[in-house]
Motif scaffolding. Structure first.
Motif, PDB file in Angstrom:
ATOM      1  N   UNK B   4      24.242  36.494  32.716  1.00  0.00           N
ATOM      2  CA  UNK B   4      22.892  36.327  33.269  1.00  0.00           C
ATOM      3  C   UNK B   4      22.762  34.929  33.867  1.00  0.00           C
ATOM      4  N   UNK B   5      22.028  34.731  34.952  1.00  0.00           N
ATOM      5  CA  UNK B   5      21.482  35.788  35.804  1.00  0.00           C
ATOM      6  C   UNK B   5      22.603  36.650  36.389  1.00  0.00           C
ATOM      7  N   UNK B   6      22.241  37.833  36.868  1.00  0.00           N
ATOM      8  CA  UNK B   6      23.252  38.809  37.255  1.00  0.00           C
ATOM      9  C   UNK B   6      24.183  38.243  38.314  1.00  0.00           C
ATOM     10  N   UNK B   7      25.422  38.679  38.243  1.00  0.00           N
ATOM     11  CA  UNK B   7      26.413  38.244  39.225  1.00  0.00           C
ATOM     12  C   UNK B   7      26.534  39.313  40.303  1.00  0.00           C
ATOM     13  N   UNK B   8      26.797  38.876  41.515  1.00  0.00           N
ATOM     14  CA  UNK B   8      27.029  39.831  42.594  1.00  0.00           C
ATOM     15  C   UNK B   8      28.488  40.274  42.551  1.00  0.00           C
ATOM     16  N   UNK B   9      28.761  41.347  43.272  1.00  0.00           N
ATOM     17  CA  UNK B   9      30.136  41.833  43.331  1.00  0.00           C
ATOM     18  C   UNK B   9      31.051  40.771  43.938  1.00  0.00           C
ATOM     19  N   UNK B  10      30.558  40.072  44.950  1.00  0.00           N
ATOM     20  CA  UNK B  10      31.380  39.042  45.592  1.00  0.00           C
ATOM     21  C   UNK B  10      31.681  37.890  44.629  1.00  0.00           C
ATOM     22  N   UNK B  11      30.675  37.492  43.863  1.00  0.00           N
ATOM     23  CA  UNK B  11      30.909  36.411  42.881  1.00  0.00           C
ATOM     24  C   UNK B  11      31.967  36.833  41.875  1.00  0.00           C
ATOM     25  N   UNK B  12      31.824  38.064  41.390  1.00  0.00           N
ATOM     26  CA  UNK B  12      32.767  38.564  40.393  1.00  0.00           C
ATOM     27  C   UNK B  12      34.167  38.658  40.979  1.00  0.00           C
ATOM     28  N   UNK B  13      34.248  39.132  42.237  1.00  0.00           N
ATOM     29  CA  UNK B  13      35.551  39.262  42.909  1.00  0.00           C
ATOM     30  C   UNK B  13      36.224  37.901  43.038  1.00  0.00           C
ATOM     31  N   UNK B  14      35.470  36.930  43.501  1.00  0.00           N
ATOM     32  CA  UNK B  14      36.052  35.590  43.713  1.00  0.00           C
ATOM     33  C   UNK B  14      36.515  34.977  42.397  1.00  0.00           C
ATOM     34  N   UNK B  15      35.719  35.179  41.363  1.00  0.00           N
ATOM     35  CA  UNK B  15      36.097  34.634  40.051  1.00  0.00           C
ATOM     36  C   UNK B  15      37.366  35.310  39.522  1.00  0.00           C
ATOM     37  N   UNK B  16      37.391  36.650  39.609  1.00  0.00           N
ATOM     38  CA  UNK B  16      38.566  37.396  39.143  1.00  0.00           C
ATOM     39  C   UNK B  16      39.818  36.957  39.911  1.00  0.00           C
ATOM     40  N   UNK B  17      39.667  36.822  41.221  1.00  0.00           N
ATOM     41  CA  UNK B  17      40.837  36.479  42.044  1.00  0.00           C
ATOM     42  C   UNK B  17      41.376  35.108  41.660  1.00  0.00           C
ATOM     43  N   UNK B  18      40.456  34.199  41.350  1.00  0.00           N
ATOM     44  CA  UNK B  18      40.913  32.859  40.925  1.00  0.00           C
ATOM     45  C   UNK B  18      41.721  32.930  39.640  1.00  0.00           C
ATOM     46  N   UNK B  19      41.322  33.844  38.756  1.00  0.00           N
ATOM     47  CA  UNK B  19      42.029  33.949  37.461  1.00  0.00           C
ATOM     48  C   UNK B  19      43.390  34.619  37.615  1.00  0.00           C
ATOM     49  N   UNK B  20      43.466  35.576  38.535  1.00  0.00           N
ATOM     50  CA  UNK B  20      44.626  36.469  38.565  1.00  0.00           C
ATOM     51  C   UNK B  20      45.648  36.097  39.642  1.00  0.00           C
ATOM     52  N   UNK B  21      45.160  35.642  40.779  1.00  0.00           N
ATOM     53  CA  UNK B  21      46.073  35.331  41.890  1.00  0.00           C
ATOM     54  C   UNK B  21      46.303  33.824  41.895  1.00  0.00           C
ATOM     55  N   UNK B  22      47.484  33.442  41.532  1.00  0.00           N
ATOM     56  CA  UNK B  22      47.793  32.018  41.420  1.00  0.00           C
ATOM     57  C   UNK B  22      48.745  31.617  42.544  1.00  0.00           C
ATOM     58  N   UNK B  23      48.988  30.330  42.652  1.00  0.00           N
ATOM     59  CA  UNK B  23      50.026  29.857  43.587  1.00  0.00           C
ATOM     60  C   UNK B  23      51.337  30.501  43.177  1.00  0.00           C
ATOM     61  N   UNK B  24      52.033  31.052  44.118  1.00  0.00           N
ATOM     62  CA  UNK B  24      53.312  31.669  43.777  1.00  0.00           C
ATOM     63  C   UNK B  24      53.210  33.176  43.571  1.00  0.00           C
ATOM     64  N   UNK B  25      51.989  33.716  43.538  1.00  0.00           N
ATOM     65  CA  UNK B  25      51.875  35.184  43.465  1.00  0.00           C
ATOM     66  C   UNK B  25      52.375  35.769  44.772  1.00  0.00           C
ATOM     67  N   UNK B  26      53.378  36.658  44.712  1.00  0.00           N
ATOM     68  CA  UNK B  26      53.917  37.224  45.958  1.00  0.00           C
ATOM     69  C   UNK B  26      52.833  37.926  46.765  1.00  0.00           C
ATOM     70  N   UNK B  27      52.957  37.851  48.090  1.00  0.00           N
ATOM     71  CA  UNK B  27      51.948  38.457  48.979  1.00  0.00           C
ATOM     72  C   UNK B  27      51.788  39.952  48.713  1.00  0.00           C
ATOM     73  N   UNK B  28      52.933  40.613  48.454  1.00  0.00           N
ATOM     74  CA  UNK B  28      52.856  42.061  48.264  1.00  0.00           C
ATOM     75  C   UNK B  28      52.059  42.396  46.999  1.00  0.00           C
ATOM     76  N   UNK B  29      52.278  41.616  45.936  1.00  0.00           N
ATOM     77  CA  UNK B  29      51.535  41.842  44.694  1.00  0.00           C
ATOM     78  C   UNK B  29      50.049  41.569  44.905  1.00  0.00           C
ATOM     79  N   UNK B  30      49.766  40.533  45.674  1.00  0.00           N
ATOM     80  CA  UNK B  30      48.359  40.212  45.958  1.00  0.00           C
ATOM     81  C   UNK B  30      47.677  41.378  46.672  1.00  0.00           C
ATOM     82  N   UNK B  31      48.399  42.015  47.587  1.00  0.00           N
ATOM     83  CA  UNK B  31      47.827  43.174  48.308  1.00  0.00           C
ATOM     84  C   UNK B  31      47.603  44.330  47.342  1.00  0.00           C
TER      85      UNK B  31
END
Lengths: 448, 61
Positions: B4-31
């Protein structure tokens, strides 16, 4: 045994087999030999099995035959062959899903131990889709179509009459979907009704042991054997096991609610027509059939399932993925492993609210009717179809069965889904049996 | 990430991507991760905006 007599035996229901053995009209050895011949005739076309234990089944059948001849029956499934979905451990057999090297497992999962105590014959392990490494299971109604999944082999094996009944499991839609695609009776019970000890885990609070068979009577018979509390699985319910006898002579026409807002955007016209035809037949048969609506916010069930199931799956898989040394982590696990605990807990709160709201729907109906899938099985073997319409009941833990919705224009089964109130498997199966009389059952597919 | 306050889908997406896609993550895996990131972000947004009574406890079957 002649081809005709093999087919006669393999067309029997599990209850009919048990009665034949109990009355001495057939021996377990005769029964199992008929199914072995059937497997040999059609398995190369269907690919329902990941492991067959022909000699083990023959040895068990011989023991059971001697016991029956001496007037001793182990239990209500004496002489009934069973298929077991690969994810369950069966002593002496591989569990390829858990161990690709296929080492024999040392111990039976609790449901398998109970089946053996009741006299069942374990014919083998039924195929699950595993990373596309093994030939996919084909739908016996049309071999160019999927049999569904992940209880693929259990569904196809029963439909092809290689066994009369099989164990499956459902976390998303994996037990009822193959049953729906293959035109069979099936049950996903109330969460905790059947022990999950010895079954590979996907999501602790979503995994349900299920049954796939030919009739509701068979499902009830098997449920009466394998349901019940198990100290090895603390999530099992303490409630009394439902009895096998459905009292079919005295079942009254039910009150059925046709759920009109059960995601019509995910239900194709051919399935909607099947629902409407079934509702009309039920009404003609004396049922009270009304239109009902799910709570407005019910659509949150999929995000809830995704977050709860995803967090649980990624937690369970974490050690296994690390120890495999391959660095391979399922894509979903990579993402759901970072979900904050607050989202998991909030999802569980929403789950509880939806559980309460849905239960109120049963104040006016005995069961809810809807589609089990968007349509019949899709053509092709690259996927196992769409299980999304089964997810809500896996998430809420309500019992659900499949019903016959007829055939699609392409000749594939259209499976309907009927949902009951938690802990009411017996009355849901009674309602399902009443529906079987009204809707009829599909014949065996024209295969081999 | 807050509830709370509620998160938008874009906020959640950006946060998740920061956690999961790191430097060195292969492009294919990112896709390959993209649809799972989108689905999970959508789920987070739905859960974040759901209004619940204060006394409702989590359901653990």
């Amino acid at each position: 045994m002649t081809s005709a007599s093999i087919l006669d035996v393999t067309r029997l229901t599990a209850a009919e087999i048990a009665a034949s053995v109990a009355t001495g009209r057939a021996t377990p050895t005769e029964i199992v030999e008929a199914y072995i011949e059937r497997v040999q005739a059609v398995e190369d076309m269907v690919h329902a099995w990941s492991h067959l234990d022909i000699e083990g089944a023959r040895a068990t059948a011989a023991e059971l035959t001697n016991e029956a001849a001496a007037g001793k029956l182990r239990g209500p499934l004496h002489g009934v062959p069973f298929g077991i979905k690969d994810e369950f451990h069966v002593a002496g057999m591989p569990t390829y899903f858990a161990d690709p090297e296929g080492r024999p497992q040392p111990v039976d999962a609790t449901p398998i131990a109970k089946l053996r105590e009741a006299g069942a014959i374990i014919l083998g392990k039924t195929h699950m889709p595993i990373d596309g490494k093994t030939p996919p299971t084909r739908n016996p109604w049309n071999l160019n179509y999927t049999a569904g999944g992940t209880s693929s082999g259990s569904g196809a094996g029963v439909a092809a009459r290689m066994v009369p009944i099989a164990l499956g499991e459902q976390t998303h839609g994996s037990n009822l979907r193959p049953a729906a695609y293959c035109g069979l009776a099936a049950l996903k019970p109330t969460f905790g009704r059947i022990s999950r000890f010895g079954c590979y885990q996907f999501s602790w609070s979503h995994d349900h042991v299920g049954l796939i068979g030919l009739t509701m009577e068979d499902i009830a018979l098997a449920l009466s054997v394998i349901a019940g509390p198990d100290p090895l699985d603390p999530t099992t319910l303490k409630e009394l096991t439902p009895p096998a006898d459905l009292g079919l002579g005295s079942v009254r026409p039910p009150c059925v609610g046709v759920v009109r807002n059960f995601f019509p955007e995910r239900t194709q016209p051919v399935m909607q027509d099947a629902i409407d035809r079934a509702a009309a037949k039920m009404r003609e048969g004396g049922a009270t059939v009304t239109d009902v609506l799910l709570p407005e916010d019910f659509g949150a069930i999929w995000p809830v399932h995704h977050v709860v199931g995803g967090a649980e799956a990624s937690t369970f898989h974490a050690r296994k993925d690390f120890e495999s040394g391959t660095g391979r982590v399922a894509l979903r696990d990579r993402v759901t492993s970072v979900l904050p605990a607050s989202y998991y807990l909030q999802a569980q709160r929403i789950r509880g609210l939806l559980w309460q709201k849905t239960q109120r729907m049963f104040e006016s109906v005995d069961a809810l009717l809807m589609g089990a899938a968007p349509a019949a099985a899709p053509e092709g073997l690259a996927t196992t179809g769409d299980g999304s319409l089964l997810v809500p009941w896996s998430c809420l833990g309500y019992p659900a069965i499949t019903l016959n919705g007829g055939l699609s224009p392409q000749g594939l089964p259209l499976g309907l889904q009927m949902v009951g109130v938690p802990l009411a498997e017996h009355s849901l199966l009674q309602t399902g049996a009443w529906c079987e009389q009204v809707l009829g059952r599909l014949p065996a597919p024209p295969l081999g | 990430m807050r509830l709370h306050p509620e998160v938008t889908q874009d906020e959640a997406y950006n946060w998740l991507k920061q956690q999961v896609v790191q430097d060195g993550t292969p492009d294919e895996l990112e896709k390959e991760l993209e649809p799972v990131l989108r689905q999970t972000a959508e789920a987070m947004a739905v859960i974040s905006r759901f209004v619940l009574p204060d006394d409702l406890e989590p359901m653990f079957p």
